[in-house]
Design an enzyme around this catalytic site. Sequence first.
Site, mmCIF file in Angstrom:
data_model
loop_
_atom_site.group_PDB
_atom_site.id
_atom_site.type_symbol
_atom_site.label_atom_id
_atom_site.label_comp_id
_atom_site.label_asym_id
_atom_site.label_seq_id
_atom_site.Cartn_x
_atom_site.Cartn_y
_atom_site.Cartn_z
ATOM 1 N N ASP A 126 0.778 -1.187 -0.073
ATOM 2 C CA ASP A 126 0.085 0.182 -0.028
ATOM 3 C C ASP A 126 0.843 1.308 -0.126
ATOM 4 O O ASP A 126 2.194 1.370 -0.078
ATOM 5 C CB ASP A 126 -1.034 0.043 1.321
ATOM 6 N N ASP A 183 -10.148 3.597 -3.554
ATOM 7 C CA ASP A 183 -11.070 2.094 -2.957
ATOM 8 C C ASP A 183 -12.488 2.125 -3.609
ATOM 9 O O ASP A 183 -13.322 2.806 -3.634
ATOM 10 C CB ASP A 183 -11.196 2.054 -1.654
#
Length: 378
Positions: A126, A183
Site C-alpha cells: 500500500d 478504493d
Amino acid sequence: MIAQTPPMGWNSWNTFGSDIDEALIRETADAMGSLGYRDAGYEYVVIDDCWALRERDKDGYLVADPAKFPHGMKALADYVHSKGLKFGMYSCAGLMTCAGYPSSYGYEYRDAETFASFGVDYLKYDFCFFPESGNGRQAYRTMAMALRATGREILFSACNWGREEPWRWMRSAGAHMYRSTGDIHDTYASFTEIVKSQADNFCMSAPGCYNDIDMLTVGMYGKGLVGREGCNDAEYRSQFSLWCLFGAPLMMGGDIRSLSEESRILLQCPGLLAIHRDEECRPPYQIGTNSSFWYPGAVYAKLLSGGDLVIAAYNQSDKDTVPLTIPFAELGIPNNIGRGLDLTNVLTGEHIGVVRDYYRANVQKHDCLILRATPTRL
Ligand code: GAL
C-alpha cells in the site's frame, strides 16, 4: 513465471476490514476448495491490513497479533498451502499502514525476508503515510527487488491508487499488478466510475503485470466494511463481466463462505473466466461512441486469441431497459462486406446465431450483455 494470466483470489479487506483472525482465513481456504472457487482458478488467499501488532519487536521485526493469529503466520500459510492454495499478506511503502500498523519504509529487505519465512506467495503493498521527501517509484522498486532477493516466488501487488499513472511505470518497477484507482465501494456508482476512469488504461496489461481496478464486491449486497447501499444481481453481473473482459485481477471481496448461489455461479462462470485468462491479454476498446443518436450505454470489445471477439453492452442509464446497438463496422467488419458475427450469450450460453452489420439488444438497467462473437463468411 508469476502472473502468466491476471491473478485470482480472495482478499479480506472489503468485507472484514480489521475484523480478521486465523479462523476466518482457514474457513475461507476451506470454502475456496469445497465450494468450487479453487477449481475455477481462484488461487490466492490474502490477509489485508490489521494483521500485525502495533509495534515491531525489539529486533525490528514485524509480529503477527497473537490474539488474532495465535498459531502464527507460518502455520496459517502451511494450512492454506495444504488446501492447494497460495497465501498472501499486506504491508505498506509508507511510515504506517493505512490503519496505523507498522509499515515497511526503510525495512523493505528485512520485511521481505519475514514474509518469505512465513511462506508468503503474494504481497499487497500500500501507499499510506508515504513521506513527502520520499520517492514513490523508488519505494516500489525497492520492495520488488527485496522480494526477488528472498529467492521465493512472491507476487508483488502494488497499491498506490493510481498515483503518478502507475500504468506507465509499475511494470518496469517489478510489480505483477498495480492498483490504479481509489478504493471500491459496494455501489453501482463506485464500480462504474472505476470502469470509466480505467477503460483506456489497460494498454500496458500483459502477462507478468496487470492493471488492478480493485477487489470485487460481488455478493456483498451492502454487507461488510465497504458495503454502503450494495448492488443488485444485474449490477454484480456487470461488475464481474467487465473485470473479466478487461483482464483485471479477480480478487473476491465478499464472504465466500456464505455467498448467494447467484453470486457463486457468476464468480465461477466458465465462459467469463475463459475470456479473463485469454493468453493474448489484449486491452479492451470502446465502440458506439460515434453514433449520431444519444447513446445510453457503453459498449466495450476485446479481441481474443484465435480470432473471436468478446463484446460487452453495458446499460449505464437509469432507464429500466434500453436498446444498445453494436455497430460491427467499428469492430473491423464494414457493412455489406460479406461477413457477419456468430453470436453467443456468454452468461446464459444462448446461441443467437449469425448476424450482419449490427446487433441491437435490449439491456435492463445497469445490466451487461456479454457476447462472444466468431467472425463468419455469409
Ligand atoms: C487502502 C487500500 C485498501 C486497503 C486499505 C487497508 O489504502 O486501498 O485496498 O488495503 O488501505 O488499510
